[in-house]
Enzyme design. Structure first.
Site, PDB file in Angstrom:
ATOM      1  N   ASN A 165       0.860  -1.175   0.000  1.00 52.23           N
ATOM      2  CA  ASN A 165       0.000   0.000   0.000  1.00 52.23           C
ATOM      3  C   ASN A 165       0.902   1.232   0.000  1.00 52.23           C
ATOM      4  O   ASN A 165       1.496   1.569   1.026  1.00 52.23           O
ATOM      5  CB  ASN A 165      -0.915  -0.012   1.222  1.00 52.23           C
ATOM      6  N   LYS A 169       0.301   4.214   0.110  1.00 51.54           N
ATOM      7  CA  LYS A 169      -0.153   5.300   0.985  1.00 51.54           C
ATOM      8  C   LYS A 169       0.167   5.015   2.454  1.00 51.54           C
ATOM      9  O   LYS A 169      -0.056   5.868   3.310  1.00 51.54           O
ATOM     10  CB  LYS A 169      -1.655   5.522   0.808  1.00 51.54           C
ATOM     11  N   ASN A 221       3.127   3.776 -15.134  1.00 51.44           N
ATOM     12  CA  ASN A 221       2.316   4.488 -16.125  1.00 51.44           C
ATOM     13  C   ASN A 221       1.220   5.311 -15.457  1.00 51.44           C
ATOM     14  O   ASN A 221       0.121   5.463 -15.996  1.00 51.44           O
ATOM     15  CB  ASN A 221       1.714   3.504 -17.138  1.00 51.44           C
ATOM     16  N   PHE A 222       1.518   5.859 -14.284  1.00 47.82           N
ATOM     17  CA  PHE A 222       0.569   6.754 -13.630  1.00 47.82           C
ATOM     18  C   PHE A 222       0.524   8.089 -14.373  1.00 47.82           C
ATOM     19  O   PHE A 222       1.502   8.500 -15.008  1.00 47.82           O
ATOM     20  CB  PHE A 222       0.966   6.987 -12.173  1.00 47.82           C
ATOM     21  N   ASP A 263      -0.619   0.246 -27.471  1.00 49.81           N
ATOM     22  CA  ASP A 263      -0.037  -0.300 -26.238  1.00 49.81           C
ATOM     23  C   ASP A 263       1.214  -1.120 -26.524  1.00 49.81           C
ATOM     24  O   ASP A 263       2.251  -0.953 -25.867  1.00 49.81           O
ATOM     25  CB  ASP A 263      -1.055  -1.199 -25.523  1.00 49.81           C
TER      26      ASP A 263
END
Length: 381
Positions: free
Chosen positions: A74, A76, A97-98, A170
């Protein structure tokens, strides 16, 4: 020994472009570790073709993520993030790829990662590049094909815009990402320094159209025109295209029109004798050829044309090509196995090294399947 053995890749990427790059590196020997959110994993696990799933993940996820490991974290959570940073300190490559700004918010932007590991190759996939009016728009294969003009190349003149049946944007973006990463790894052996590699779906899809865009830019900005019938290349002269025969279809590629017509026992009509008409009058020429090609079978024409070294072929579907000896001799398919013992048949890496094909038995991992192993090996706890 495979050429990328000893290289560790951390893959924060999801869906297809980034993971397909990771797949190619894994096939070539790299250790690719997917960093995924706990429980659900990356979003691509739920993107399915024909609603086909293997265990809790889609079959298409398995096609792009075989031969990898999964580490659930996680990002965060401060403790999980710290463990990931320890992993980054020991890695060679990381990819994501954010959208622009996301990794900065998490605290894994390039500058931060570079400060942790100055030798790392940091690969970024975006939809439209890091800046500009579309920078934060969602990037997706069909959207990119549509915006790049690519959908105006396939099909016939009266067809609507026609997208490729493949995830073309892609896949090519993934190929370009691998090219950039491999170049940076070679550079690192000389300089000892890492690099930031950036690719985008839009730039890659424009790049694969370099022949046609160059023609457009140097030909008075005239848009490509598809042929009336035959799915031919928008800028290539007759006889290039697909033709119906008595029993099926055949393809005729880069074959001189006059030699083709002579081999058919015909005379080229006077209005088509000048070579420049082979493009300007290609619809009429293709109509002329269709009128005669449909009178005999595909095999009849192949037997006539192939001994003359004309560029021709039959038109196959999947069943026909996969049953053919020309496919079987390639040994292009392989079985992969999940940790639960489920077998899936898929394709292998298309590269041969010193004559040897590259196979991999390992299927895609379950979410977090390798946490314990990686925690211990990299001393993350």
């Amino acid at each position: 020994m495979l050429p990328l053995e000893g290289i560790t890749v951390l893959e924060f990427a999801q869906f297809m472009a980034g993971p397909s790059a990771g797949l190619k590196m894994a096939d070539l020997g790299a250790r690719v570790i997917k960093i995924e959110r706990p429980r659900t994993g990356e979003a691509g696990r739920q993107i399915a073709l024909k609603n086909l799933f293997i265990d809790e993940s889609s079959m298409v996820f398995h096609t792009a993520n075989r031969n990898k490991q999964s580490y659930a974290a996680n990002l965060k959570d401060a403790n999980d993030l710290e463990r990931v940073k320890k992993l980054i300190a020991q890695a060679d490559v990381m990819t994501h790829n954010f959208r622009p700004g996301v990794m900065e918010k998490i605290g894994l932007d390039y500058d931060t990662v570079h400060s942790i590991n100055p030798k790392i190759i940091y690969g970024v996939v975006s939809g439209y590049g890091p800046v500009g009016p579309w920078a934060k728009k969602p990037g997706q294969d069909l959207l990119i094909q549509s915006l790049s003009g690519f959908v105006n190349l396939s099909g016939n003149a009266e067809d609507n815009p026609t997208a490729s049946g493949l995830a073309t944007s892609d896949i090519f973006t993934g190929v370009h990402l691998v090219q950039g990463i491999l170049a940076a790894l070679i550079s690192r052996t000389k300089t000892g320094k890492g690099a930031k590699i950036e690719v985008s779906l839009l730039e890659s899809t424009l790049d694969i159209q370099f022949e046609l865009l160059t023609t457009y830019l140097n030909d008075g900005n005239q848009l490509p025109k598809r042929v009336k019938k035959g799915s031919a290349h928008a800028y290539v002269a007759a006889p290039y295209g697909l033709y119906q025969t008595k029993d099926s279809y055949m393809a005729i590629a880069l074959t001189p029109l006059d030699e083709l017509v002579k081999a058919m026992g015909l005379s080229l009509p006077n209005q088509f004798l000048a070579k420049e008409t082979w493009f300007t009058e290609r619809d009429a020429i293709m109509d002329f050829l269709r009128e005669h090609l449909i009178k005999e079978t595909t095999q009849y024409w192949l037997d006539l044309f192939e001994p003359l070294d004309f560029r021709v072929s039959a038109v196959f579907d999947y069943k026909t090509i996969l049953d053919h000896d020309a496919y079987k001799v390639l040994k292009m398919d392989q079985d992969v196995e999940t940790s639960d013992g489920i077998i899936m048949k898929t394709t292998r890496c298309p590269i041969r090294i010193d004559g040897e094909r590259i196979f991999s038995r390992k299927s895609a991992p379950k979410v977090g399947e390798d946490n314990g192993l990686i925690d211990n090996e990299f001393n993350l706890n």
